[in-house]
Enzyme design. Structure first.
Site, short mmCIF file in Angstrom:
data_model
loop_
_atom_site.label_atom_id
_atom_site.label_comp_id
_atom_site.label_asym_id
_atom_site.label_seq_id
_atom_site.Cartn_x
_atom_site.Cartn_y
_atom_site.Cartn_z
N ILE A 126 0.82 -1.21 0.00
CA ILE A 126 0.00 0.00 0.00
C ILE A 126 0.85 1.26 0.00
CG2 ILE A 126 -1.99 -1.08 1.10
CD1 ILE A 126 -1.06 0.04 3.76
N GLY A 127 2.17 1.11 0.05
CA GLY A 127 3.02 2.29 0.01
C GLY A 127 4.49 1.92 0.10
N GLY A 129 8.34 3.84 1.11
CA GLY A 129 8.99 5.02 1.66
C GLY A 129 10.50 4.90 1.59
N GLY A 130 11.15 5.91 2.17
CA GLY A 130 12.60 5.93 2.12
C GLY A 130 13.25 4.81 2.90
N PHE A 131 12.53 4.26 3.89
CA PHE A 131 13.13 3.25 4.75
C PHE A 131 12.39 1.93 4.70
CE2 PHE A 131 14.49 7.28 6.49
CZ PHE A 131 15.85 7.08 6.59
N GLY A 132 11.47 1.75 3.76
CA GLY A 132 10.81 0.47 3.69
C GLY A 132 9.52 0.49 2.89
N THR A 133 8.94 -0.70 2.78
CA THR A 133 7.68 -0.89 2.07
C THR A 133 6.59 -1.19 3.08
OG1 THR A 133 8.92 -1.82 0.19
CG2 THR A 133 6.54 -2.24 0.28
N LYS A 148 5.13 -2.23 8.15
CA LYS A 148 6.24 -1.55 7.47
C LYS A 148 7.48 -2.44 7.54
CE LYS A 148 9.09 2.63 7.61
NZ LYS A 148 9.33 3.91 8.33
N ASP A 244 10.80 15.40 8.62
CA ASP A 244 10.37 14.92 7.30
C ASP A 244 8.86 15.10 7.13
OD1 ASP A 244 10.95 13.96 4.76
OD2 ASP A 244 10.58 11.88 5.31
#
Length: 469
Positions: A126-127, A129-133, A148, A244
């Site tokens: 569902i998304g 990011g910079g540090f994971g899925t 995450k 962030d």
């Protein structure tokens, strides 16, 4: 001739001579040999087969034993490595397993097996990011969780994992995404958050598949985020900077209540200590949202979050990308921001017929103030919240009158206190995340930590065109 009387014994019969041994013919030898030879060969083959089988079994057992030993050694090395990294970078960070002993029944350790099953073998993305899925997971108890999965890259991934658990496990606010648990599988790390059914603010601003947000919803989201930042800046010990703030880190629940997510970059404010690396070690954040002063000085303050918040407000007004063709949104809208007669040109076309002009002027003033080049010229989040409160319609005239007549003491529901603060009649109160218990579909009361009506003393000077407090 003389006759002998009587019978004379008959002479013994001659013994039959033994029949001579007849030597076997060559043909007879040839006929008897195959049976003996076949029996001998079968015996040898049996012995050979048994020997091979025993040898193979021994080799297989040896291989399995070696694999198990190597696997165990690797797990021990990984555990020691994680402990060393954790103790090196987080000397006062609690061990992961101790989180299971906390008082919150909502926080627990999830098994890898149930996590894999809940995400359908990690297929429900569902998304990213910079540090994971991030995956959507449904567990056997019916709970819906956002999982995450941290990137397995290096030491940095483990550091981020420990940092996020350390922060989220002790942060509690209705506008911060709550941590529900964690999972560890060898080198893989997972964080479990509450599931936000309406996704991210970014999706609703930039995805054509999403229904455009109304003006009222955007203002409510702006105040929800401001409340979360106020909590981090003023009511955490030590105070925290998110570092962030961006639309993809603002998540919306089923009632479009906004919550701030992703604390992987969070840092203690200047002068604080929270077992993190120094705040000036590197420049990290998202282009377009980053404070230009922070980029130059590499010194992180709460005013860096204030700048990012100003960019976020502008993004919500315009529904434009924060960086387009190499130009930031703040730069590309400077002319429109400076012109009172052209403010409506900033607006997202979907809300041009449904906005409130007074609120628009206030929000644009906040954007200008928050995005000042120098941090000391920017407001605090307390001041931002007060401006938003005073720019909107009153929630309930009776409530306003009660606040003016006497101090408001929060009850057991944790609404907090309005002590000695008079709400001017000319400045009506806005229903936000802190007051939504009176006029919103969300029944959750405000955080006990947030006191948004209090103004910060010694505030920086407001730039021109800013609404007066």
């Amino acid at each position: 001739m003389m006759l002998v009387s009587g019978s004379s014994p008959s002479p013994p019969a001659p013994k039959a001579s033994p029949s001579p041994l007849v030597a076997a013919t060559p043909n007879q030898l040839v006929l008897g040999a195959p049976s003996n030879q076949k029996h001998h060969e079968h015996h040898l083959m049996s012995i050979l087969g048994i020997g091979i089988a025993v040898t193979v079994a021994a080799i297989m057992m040896l291989i399995v034993l070696v694999v198990l030993i190597c696997k165990k050694s690797r797990e021990l090395e990984d555990s020691e490595s994680m402990n060393k990294n954790s103790s090196k970078h987080f000397p006062i960070c609690r061990p992961v397993h101790k989180f299971q002993e906390g008082t919150s029944s909502m926080f627990r350790k999830y098994s890898y097996k149930e996590t894999k099953r809940g995400t359908y073998d990690f297929s429900t993305v569902i998304g990213r990011g910079g540090f994971g899925t991030v995956y959507k997971a449904q567990y056997t108890d019916g709970s819906m969780i956002a999982v995450k999965k941290m990137n397995r890259v290096s030491e940095q991934g483990e550091d981020e994992f420990c940092r996020e658990i350390e922060l989220l496990a002790r942060l509690h606010h209705r506008h911060l995404v709550s941590l529900r648990g964690f999972c560890i599988k060898k080198r893989e790390r997972f964080l479990m958050y509450e599931y936000m059914s309406n996704g991210s603010l970014k999706d609703h601003l930039h995805s054509p598949r999403k229904t455009p947000l109304s003006w009222e919803t955007r203002i409510q989201i702006a105040i929800d985020v401001a409340n979360a930042l106020e909590y981090l800046h003023f009511y955490c010990d030590p105070p925290l900077c998110h570092r962030d703030i961006k639309s993809s880190n603002i998540l919306l629940d089923e009632n479009f209540v906004a919550k701030v997510a992703d604390f992987g970059l969070a840092h203690a404010s200047k002068g604080g200590s929270i077992c993190l690396e120094p705040a000036n070690t590197d420049i990290r954040g998202t282009p377009g949202y980053m404070d230009p002063e922070y980029v130059v000085t590499q010194e992180l303050t709460d005013k860096s979050d204030v700048y990012s918040y100003g960019v976020l407000l502008l993004e919500m007004l315009t529904a434009r990308r924060v960086v387009q063709d190499g130009v930031s949104l703040v730069e590309s809208t400077q002319i429109l921001l400076a012109s009172e007669s052209r403010l409506t040109e900033l607006l997202d076309p979907h809300i041009k017929d449904s906005f409130d002009l007074d609120q628009l002027q206030t929000v644009v003033s906040i954007v200008r103030w928050c995005t000042q080049r120098e941090g000391r010229a920017r407001p605090s989040m307390k001041q931002v919240l007060q401006l938003l409160y005073e720019s909107s319609d009153p929630m309930q005239s009776g409530f306003i009158q009660a606040v003016e007549d006497e101090d408001y003491e929060g009850g057991s529901d944790g609404r907090g206190r309005l002590s000695g603060v008079k709400i001017p009649r000319s400045g009506p109160l806005f229903h936000s995340g802190d007051g939504r218990y009176l006029a919103s579909s969300s029944s959750t009361s405000r955080s006990y930590c947030s006191r948004s009506f209090l103004l910060e003393t010694g505030s920086p000077r407001s730039p021109q065109n800013i609404l007066s407090l």
